[in-house]
Design an enzyme around this catalytic site. Structure first.
Site, short mmCIF file in Angstrom:
data_model
loop_
_atom_site.label_atom_id
_atom_site.label_comp_id
_atom_site.label_asym_id
_atom_site.label_seq_id
_atom_site.Cartn_x
_atom_site.Cartn_y
_atom_site.Cartn_z
N GLY A 117 70.90 -46.17 8.53
CA GLY A 117 69.78 -46.26 9.10
C GLY A 117 68.97 -45.07 8.28
N ILE A 143 67.78 -42.20 7.84
CA ILE A 143 67.29 -40.62 7.81
C ILE A 143 69.35 -40.59 7.20
CG2 ILE A 143 67.87 -38.33 8.08
CD1 ILE A 143 65.61 -39.00 10.61
N ASP A 177 77.73 -48.49 11.12
CA ASP A 177 76.83 -48.44 12.18
C ASP A 177 76.75 -49.58 12.89
OD1 ASP A 177 73.67 -47.46 10.77
OD2 ASP A 177 73.74 -48.88 12.07
N ASN A 222 69.22 -52.25 14.04
CA ASN A 222 67.67 -51.38 13.40
C ASN A 222 68.22 -51.04 11.98
OD1 ASN A 222 65.20 -50.97 13.81
ND2 ASN A 222 65.75 -49.34 14.49
N PHE A 261 73.69 -40.01 13.96
CA PHE A 261 72.48 -40.33 13.97
C PHE A 261 72.29 -41.49 14.40
CE2 PHE A 261 72.94 -38.74 9.53
CZ PHE A 261 71.81 -37.76 9.64
N SER A 284 65.63 -33.09 18.20
CA SER A 284 64.39 -33.94 17.57
C SER A 284 63.40 -32.79 18.56
CB SER A 284 63.87 -35.19 18.68
OG SER A 284 62.52 -35.54 18.11
N TYR A 301 63.46 -41.60 25.69
CA TYR A 301 63.85 -41.37 24.68
C TYR A 301 64.22 -39.64 24.58
CZ TYR A 301 63.93 -39.61 19.42
OH TYR A 301 63.98 -39.07 18.38
N LYS A 344 67.33 -36.84 24.21
CA LYS A 344 67.37 -36.67 22.84
C LYS A 344 68.01 -34.49 23.91
CE LYS A 344 67.50 -39.01 19.26
NZ LYS A 344 68.66 -38.53 18.28
N PHE A 367 61.55 -32.36 12.81
CA PHE A 367 59.53 -32.74 13.43
C PHE A 367 59.35 -34.89 12.47
CE2 PHE A 367 58.75 -29.39 15.82
CZ PHE A 367 59.59 -28.49 15.74
N ASN A 387 55.55 -45.87 13.47
CA ASN A 387 55.03 -44.12 13.06
C ASN A 387 54.00 -44.56 11.95
OD1 ASN A 387 58.87 -44.12 14.04
ND2 ASN A 387 57.45 -42.41 14.45
N PRO A 442 49.40 -43.24 25.03
CA PRO A 442 50.09 -42.73 26.20
C PRO A 442 51.15 -42.13 25.11
CG PRO A 442 49.69 -45.20 26.69
CD PRO A 442 49.08 -45.21 25.03
C1 UD1 Z 1 57.15 -39.28 18.35
C2 UD1 Z 1 58.06 -38.22 18.93
C3 UD1 Z 1 59.75 -37.86 17.89
C4 UD1 Z 1 60.26 -38.62 17.29
C5 UD1 Z 1 59.38 -40.71 16.71
C6 UD1 Z 1 60.19 -41.90 16.88
C7 UD1 Z 1 57.09 -36.67 19.39
C8 UD1 Z 1 56.68 -34.92 19.69
N1 UD1 Z 1 57.95 -37.14 18.55
O1 UD1 Z 1 56.63 -38.71 17.22
O2 UD1 Z 1 60.22 -36.78 17.80
O3 UD1 Z 1 61.44 -38.72 16.16
O4 UD1 Z 1 58.18 -40.24 17.38
O5 UD1 Z 1 60.39 -42.48 16.43
O6 UD1 Z 1 57.78 -36.89 20.39
N2 UD1 Z 1 49.13 -42.20 15.09
C9 UD1 Z 1 48.44 -42.88 14.48
N3 UD1 Z 1 48.38 -44.68 14.59
C10 UD1 Z 1 49.55 -45.23 14.26
C11 UD1 Z 1 50.67 -44.50 14.46
C12 UD1 Z 1 50.89 -43.25 14.49
O7 UD1 Z 1 47.59 -42.66 15.12
O8 UD1 Z 1 49.71 -46.28 13.95
C13 UD1 Z 1 49.29 -40.65 15.43
C14 UD1 Z 1 50.61 -40.83 17.01
O9 UD1 Z 1 49.32 -40.88 18.23
C15 UD1 Z 1 50.59 -39.37 16.28
C16 UD1 Z 1 50.87 -39.36 14.88
O10 UD1 Z 1 50.13 -40.41 14.73
O11 UD1 Z 1 49.59 -38.19 16.72
C17 UD1 Z 1 52.34 -39.42 14.71
O12 UD1 Z 1 53.24 -40.76 15.11
P1 UD1 Z 1 54.43 -41.28 15.26
O13 UD1 Z 1 55.03 -41.15 13.37
O14 UD1 Z 1 55.18 -42.52 15.99
O15 UD1 Z 1 55.62 -39.61 15.52
P2 UD1 Z 1 55.63 -38.87 16.82
O16 UD1 Z 1 54.47 -39.63 18.18
O17 UD1 Z 1 55.55 -37.58 16.74
#
Ligand code: UD1
Length: 341
Positions: A12, A14, A33, A37, A83, A127, A152, A156, A180, A201, A298
């Site tokens: 994966g 990380i 693994d 994914n 992981f 996390s 999820y 953790k 983070f 992400n 959400p």
């Molecule tokens: C979340 C979890 C993290 C976890 C990860 C796994 C929290 C605080 N964090 O990260 O622990 O490992 O999911 O996937 O719960 N965004 C946009 N547009 C996009 C995608 C993201 O605006 O198309 C914004 C999101 O609203 C957020 C930021 O980008 O504000 C980061 O989002 P993302 O990368 O999905 O990570 P988290 O949700 O913070």
């Protein structure tokens, strides 16, 4: 003699970067693994970068019997970095039982074998999501844990408790690393995040939009009480995060750990908004991103970033990369992926 480390989820994102860091710091590695994914491409990239062919077991950690074979074939494993887990927040809301079954059963199996085989050090991928919807940042390891925002996140939180309870009266020492937001890719440009499903992400969404795999992307929410209305996160370069695992194992192996379980935040301590991340990408790459402003997603928390003082003092860890490095390496990887994979 080299210490041998079993890395679960080693193909994966990380996991693969951590294997490289371990090899570069004199450890021997075995990888397991189930490939649901990730891709074994990571193993060939690891070999290209380090010259080492890492032994690989294609096994699901929920299969205790199959997993125990690894320990029979490698009876000298002294450390485990765990992981392997499902990690899509949205999917966990739709299929909570899948997340509880997979993430907890696999953890229980690997812990069982850790205890049976007298493993010295067990590192767990936790996390910042365990902190839930915090009202203030930075958060340190003593910040009270809130209700998890997703199944999820709950896996953790529960994982941390399962480890603490089950290792209390054993010789296994454990470190829980609360990541983070990991982002970026290996400096070689040939390894990075390679999700089988479309990524959700922020950073991979940005690079996929920039390269044209997506027509546009959305900023989820512009009415948060932050400096520009978008959410704040602590983006940490995956190579910095990988090194925190190596330092954690060394901390245990060198006899510095004084209690069965220690917790560390691993973030760079600097919160950036979604719009700041987008602008950093545009500045570093010269690519204009096609994005739109949209409603909140959400389950998102307004802002969370870390206080990493504890990791700095005890592990000697500090980030070596900033957001600009993250953006440049992520872009280099996206271009490589687009051309070669
Ligand atoms: C979340 C979890 C993290 C976890 C990860 C796994 C929290 C605080 N964090 O990260 O622990 O490992 O999911 O996937 O719960 N965004 C946009 N547009 C996009 C995608 C993201 O605006 O198309 C914004 C999101 O609203 C957020 C930021 O980008 O504000 C980061 O989002 P993302 O990368 O999905 O990570 P988290 O949700 O913070």
């Amino acid at each position: 003699m080299k210490q041998k480390v079993l890395v679960t989820g080693g193909t994966g994102y990380i996991g693969s970067h951590t294997i490289i860091d371990l090899l570069e710091n004199g450890f021997e590695v075995v990888c397991v693994d189930n490939g649901i994914n990730s891709d074994t491409y990571a193993l060939s990239a690891i070999q290209k970068i380090t010259g080492v062919e890492v032994p690989y077991y294609h096994i699901d950690l929920c299969d205790l019997e199959a997993l125990s074979i690894i320990f029979k074939e490698h009876n000298d494993i002294s450390g485990i970095i765990h992981f392997a887990a499902l990690k899509a927040v949205g999917e966990s809301v739709e299929k909570p039982l899948l997340y509880f079954k997979n993430n907890l059963e696999s953890l229980i199996n690997i812990l069982t074998l850790s205890i049976q085989n007298h493993i010295k050090g067990f590192i767990f991928s936790s996390s910042c999501t365990v902190y839930g919807d915090v009202s203030q940042s930075p958060v340190d390891e003593n910040t009270p844990i809130q209700e998890a925002a997703s199944p999820y996140g709950r896996t953790k939180q529960m994982g941390e408790k399962i480890i603490s309870d089950s290792l209390k009266h054993t010789t296994v020492n454990s470190i829980l690393l609360r990541y983070f937001n990991p982002a970026g890719a290996h400096s070689s440009g040939i390894l990075g995040e390679l999700p089988i499903n479309p990524p959700q992400n922020l950073v991979p969404v940005i690079t996929e939009t920039a390269i044209g795999k997506r027509d546009t992307m959305t900023v989820f929410g512009t009415d948060y009480p932050t400096r520009d209305g978008s959410c704040i996160r602590d983006y940490i370069h995956v190579e910095d995060l990988a090194h925190a695992h190596t330092l954690s194992l060394k901390f245990i192996f060198d006899g510095h750990q004084t209690q069965p379980v220690e917790v560390f935040n691993v973030g760079i301590g600097n919160g950036l908004t979604v719009l700041e991340i987008i602008h950093a990408f545009e500045k570093q790459t010269g690519v204009k991103l096609n994005y739109q402003l949209g409603p909140r997603r959400p389950g998102d928390v307004t802002a969370i970033y870390s206080d990493y003082t504890k990791a700095k003092h005890l592990l000697g860890w500090s980030p070596q990369h900033d957001v600009d490095d993250i953006m440049r390496s992520a872009w280099k990887w996206e271009q490589f992926r687009n051309e070669h994979l």
